[in-house]
Design an enzyme around this catalytic site. Structure first.
Site, mmCIF file in Angstrom:
data_model
loop_
_atom_site.group_PDB
_atom_site.id
_atom_site.type_symbol
_atom_site.label_atom_id
_atom_site.label_comp_id
_atom_site.label_asym_id
_atom_site.label_seq_id
_atom_site.Cartn_x
_atom_site.Cartn_y
_atom_site.Cartn_z
ATOM 1 C CE LYS A 77 22.743 -12.945 2.619
ATOM 2 N NZ LYS A 77 21.664 -12.480 3.432
ATOM 3 N N GLY A 127 27.682 -12.090 -11.230
ATOM 4 C CA GLY A 127 27.194 -13.268 -10.503
ATOM 5 C C GLY A 127 25.822 -13.686 -11.007
ATOM 6 C CG ASP A 150 31.125 -2.954 -8.775
ATOM 7 O OD1 ASP A 150 30.967 -1.978 -8.015
ATOM 8 O OD2 ASP A 150 30.932 -4.130 -8.425
ATOM 9 N NE ARG A 289 39.850 13.230 11.954
ATOM 10 C CZ ARG A 289 40.923 13.603 12.622
ATOM 11 N NH1 ARG A 289 42.120 13.145 12.267
ATOM 12 N NH2 ARG A 289 40.827 14.442 13.636
HETATM 13 O O1 F6P Z 1 28.959 -4.980 -6.897
HETATM 14 C C1 F6P Z 1 28.382 -3.848 -6.336
HETATM 15 C C2 F6P Z 1 28.927 -3.588 -4.965
HETATM 16 O O2 F6P Z 1 28.352 -2.396 -4.467
HETATM 17 C C3 F6P Z 1 30.447 -3.542 -4.869
HETATM 18 O O3 F6P Z 1 30.975 -2.325 -5.330
HETATM 19 C C4 F6P Z 1 30.651 -3.816 -3.403
HETATM 20 O O4 F6P Z 1 31.916 -4.380 -3.168
HETATM 21 C C5 F6P Z 1 29.584 -4.816 -3.101
HETATM 22 O O5 F6P Z 1 28.572 -4.646 -4.073
HETATM 23 C C6 F6P Z 1 28.980 -4.670 -1.737
HETATM 24 O O6 F6P Z 1 28.089 -5.712 -1.529
HETATM 25 P P1 F6P Z 1 27.027 -5.739 -0.334
HETATM 26 O O7 F6P Z 1 25.895 -4.801 -0.710
HETATM 27 O O8 F6P Z 1 26.575 -7.136 -0.279
HETATM 28 O O9 F6P Z 1 27.731 -5.260 0.888
#
Ligand code: F6P
Length: 372
Positions: A77, A127, A150, A289
């Site tokens: 953040k 980021g 990712d 499911r």
């Molecule tokens: O970028 C890593 C990741 O785990 C993504 O795959 C996922 O969308 C995101 O972070 C989840 O973020 P947070 O931990 O903030 O929920």
């Protein structure tokens, strides 16, 4: 040879397995080989702003190679170039409903100078490394080390954390298969990865998914249903679907779980597995499911492959710092560790799955449906 004496190291963004293995390799190489000092910066850029620094010694990094997460803690953040103004209670200040931001990066630069940190190692994804590039532009001696489950950072073949996460996905699909077989169900597993399908593609292939849906290949749910019905007609009575959290139907959008306005990456994806399971239950006239694999994909112990990759990255980062090659990220190309400018890494945008790549073609050849 560069004159650096003290390295600062921080972990930013979402955690992932391999961060501790990188920290260990940096600390060991810096202290044992070059007799440098290493300072840990807690909670990513939050600690850089608040001067939350701790000395890192060989003792601190004992027995952490296998541990997921990060001993330095992390935050996703704290973009210091666009930092929300807070009041004394720590609440974000708003004006006419809008968050007010300020650029506090100069505070971080001063903090680094004051602590005598002459090289800043940033362990993060796009980021965190975008800020890394921006600190490099301000003259900070930055080295980036590419983290993320990712695998979507440009200029490197693999990020650490990715292999461990693939193993979690593959293992989860194996577990879903045994229960799917017992009940003759369609099991839909939702896999992380934001806008990139790498984790779903690799995890889906390793876990023998019948259907793999990724953001790069928009799907037609009718084609997915036809594939499953066709398999059922041939005698199979269960199906495994791996769907990326960022997958989207043709002419449709990804499913957003929530928007976090206090985060530099505000969109939280999530929920597509439920949508796909409901649709398939109806179209295939068969029980379905949904399971969100969620943060299990980022937790647990680090795979041997990621431990080795992280160690290579961490050691190489110190070597590049000693050579004065700042403003770069360490990368893996083929079997070689190299470095690439952060300007290029960030400038090229996220690395996505090429729709006709060998892996997609191979999966199609063995009967996997992508819904296209
Ligand atoms: O970028 C890593 C990741 O785990 C993504 O795959 C996922 O969308 C995101 O972070 C989840 O973020 P947070 O931990 O903030 O929920």
């Amino acid at each position: 040879m560069s004159q650096i004496k003290k390295i600062g190291i921080l972990t930013g963004g979402g955690d992932c397995p391999g961060l501790n293995a990188v920290i260990r390799a940096v600390v060991k190489t810096a202290i044992v080989k070059y007799k440098l000092e290493v300072v840990g910066i807690k909670k990513g850029y939050h600690g850089l702003y608040h001067k939350d620094f701790i000395p890192l010694t060989l003792e601190n990094v004992q027995e952490i190679i296998s541990e997921g997460g990060t001993i330095l803690k992390s935050s996703n953040k704290d973009n210091l170039f666009k930092y929300p103004i807070r009041n004394e209670k720590g609440d974000i200040v708003k004006k006419e409903g809008e968050i007010i931001y300020e650029d506090v990066s100069h505070v971080a630069v001063e903090n680094l100078k004051e602590a005598g940190i002459d090289a800043l190692f940033i362990l993060g994804g796009d980021g965190t490394l975008t800020s890394g590039r921006d600190f490099a532009r301000l003259g900070v001696n930055v080295i980036g080390i590419p983290k993320t489950i990712d695998n979507d950072l440009s200029c490197t073949d693999y990020t650490y954390g990715f292999d461990t996460a693939i193993n979690v996905v593959s293992d989860s699909l194996d577990r879903l298969r045994t229960t799917a077989k017992s009940h003759g169900r369609i099991m839909v597993a939702e896999v992380m990865g934001r806008g990139a399908g790498w984790l779903t593609l690799h995890g889906g292939i390793a876990g023998a998914a019948d259907v793999i849906l990724i953001p790069e290949i928009p799907y037609d749910i009718n084609k997915v249903a036809d594939k499953i019905k066709g398999d059922f007609e041939k005698g199979k009575d269960f199906a495994i679907v791996a769907v990326a959290e960022g997958a989207k139907p043709k002419d449709g959008e990804a499913v957003i779980l929530k928007v976090r306005e206090d985060s530099p990456d505000p969109i939280r994806l999530g929920g597509i597995a439920n949508v796909v399971a409901d649709q398939l239950e109806e179209l295939c006239n068969n029980e379905a499911r949904a399971t969100q694999l969620g943060h299990t994909q980022r937790g647990g112990s680090t795979s041997a492959h990621d431990r080795v990759l992280s160690s290579r990255y961490g050691c190489a980062a110190v070597e590049y710092a000693m050579q004065g090659k700042f403003g770069n990220m360490v990368v893996l190309r083929g079997d070689k560790i190299e470095c690439e400018s952060l300007e290029n890494v960030i400038g090229r945008g996220n690395k996505l799955v090429p729709v006709n790549c060998e892996l997609v073609e191979m999966a199609k050849a063995i009967g996997v449906c992508f819904g296209d």
